[in-house]
Design a protein around this motif. Sequence first.
Motif, PDB file in Angstrom:
ATOM      1  N   TRP A  85      99.766 -15.832  74.006  1.00 32.58           N
ATOM      2  CA  TRP A  85     101.082 -15.655  74.612  1.00 32.58           C
ATOM      3  C   TRP A  85     101.576 -14.217  74.552  1.00 32.58           C
ATOM      4  O   TRP A  85     102.194 -13.751  75.529  1.00 32.58           O
ATOM      5  N   ALA A 118     102.477 -13.259  78.259  1.00 38.28           N
ATOM      6  CA  ALA A 118     103.914 -13.316  78.517  1.00 38.28           C
ATOM      7  C   ALA A 118     104.426 -12.169  79.391  1.00 38.28           C
ATOM      8  O   ALA A 118     105.221 -12.410  80.312  1.00 38.28           O
ATOM      9  N   PRO A 119     104.023 -10.902  79.161  1.00 39.18           N
ATOM     10  CA  PRO A 119     104.536  -9.836  80.067  1.00 39.18           C
ATOM     11  C   PRO A 119     104.156 -10.056  81.524  1.00 39.18           C
ATOM     12  O   PRO A 119     104.991  -9.858  82.421  1.00 39.18           O
ATOM     13  N   SER A 120     102.917 -10.475  81.778  1.00 39.62           N
ATOM     14  CA  SER A 120     102.498 -10.722  83.153  1.00 39.62           C
ATOM     15  C   SER A 120     103.255 -11.894  83.765  1.00 39.62           C
ATOM     16  O   SER A 120     103.679 -11.849  84.929  1.00 39.62           O
ATOM     17  N   THR A 153     106.223 -12.923  82.892  1.00 39.14           N
ATOM     18  CA  THR A 153     107.596 -12.486  83.107  1.00 39.14           C
ATOM     19  C   THR A 153     107.725 -11.659  84.384  1.00 39.14           C
ATOM     20  O   THR A 153     108.635 -11.858  85.191  1.00 39.14           O
ATOM     21  N   PHE A 154     106.788 -10.726  84.569  1.00 36.13           N
ATOM     22  CA  PHE A 154     106.781  -9.911  85.783  1.00 36.13           C
ATOM     23  C   PHE A 154     106.612 -10.780  87.017  1.00 36.13           C
ATOM     24  O   PHE A 154     107.306 -10.596  88.029  1.00 36.13           O
ATOM     25  N   ALA A 211     107.361 -13.985  87.347  1.00 39.04           N
ATOM     26  CA  ALA A 211     108.531 -14.836  87.562  1.00 39.04           C
ATOM     27  C   ALA A 211     109.709 -14.047  88.122  1.00 39.04           C
ATOM     28  O   ALA A 211     110.422 -14.518  89.022  1.00 39.04           O
ATOM     29  N   VAL A 212     109.911 -12.821  87.618  1.00 38.90           N
ATOM     30  CA  VAL A 212     111.083 -12.035  88.021  1.00 38.90           C
ATOM     31  C   VAL A 212     110.917 -11.465  89.431  1.00 38.90           C
ATOM     32  O   VAL A 212     111.848 -11.487  90.237  1.00 38.90           O
TER      33      VAL A 212
END
Length: 317
Positions: free
Chosen positions: A33, A37-39, A41-42, A44-45
């Motif tokens: 994770w 998680a950064p990928s 998050t990118f 999703a945003v």
Amino acid sequence: MAVLTAGRREHGPPVRGAARDTPLAIKRRRLFWPFVAPSLTFLAVFYIGPLLFGIWTSLHKWDGYSAMEWNGLGSYRTLVDDPFFRTSMLNTFKILVFVGVAVFVLAFALTMVLREMAGRRFVRAVIFFPHIVNAMVFGVLAGFLFNPGGLVNSALSWLGVDDPPKWLGSDNVFLLIMATMVCTSTGFYVAILMAAVDNIPAYLYEDAELAGAGAFRKFWHITLPLSWDVVTVCAVLWTISSVKVFELVLVFGGTFTTSGPPIETWTSALYIYRNAFTGDHIPQFGVVCAAGITNLVLVAVFTALLRRLMRRDPVEF
């Protein structure tokens, strides 16, 4: 016999899931994770979030300032009735099919020529160069070559042609755009295909030559089957990029007119731009988002069909 059986039980296969409890496996699970998680998050945003908002907006009437008004599928019905949208989708389909066929035919032909050519790396770089040039350069070059007093018409006049075509007129400019796309895109796909062809063993071509095979038979029975996976990827890349054609049409059609590109040259991407950001009329972001979602669905459908049609068992060598 009892001893052998016991030995088998003692040294038998490990219990399922035991490998998951090793220290290395535990560390990998802990790092999963933090790395992912950064990928996510990118994604999703900047992708999933705008996509969901676009779908929601396409179901409303909205000018970007006032409150949204529920419209259901009205925006999609507006697209069906809009002749400009139908023209833009037809032009996009022309680019996808006609320009795509021309690009891949030339790319395959150049690949076969460059395979045995001395200095092929230099030639490959020269062919690839137009792909990295900004579209504005081609717009300026088109004006220099195809304007009424440009180099092409001057040469035609010197040859005795009194009434040369209006190259940048609304009837011809889209053909000029498609020809430019062929010239600028072919080198990109030649570079990708050559990377696959370079990995094919030379002895296969030597055996084919001893058997009397010509250039086409070598391409059909050796080059194409052994680089099929790369060809499939190239086809998917072209399908995606053809739907996003924008700046070249804007430069060619908008550089020489004050009102922007003529309707005859619009693509689906330019349709979205003209209806959302030009300021010529009140924006209809519901219709614009509906056009964007339609493009996305078409790309997904074309890509899925293309991958299914081009699916085949891998050929090993």
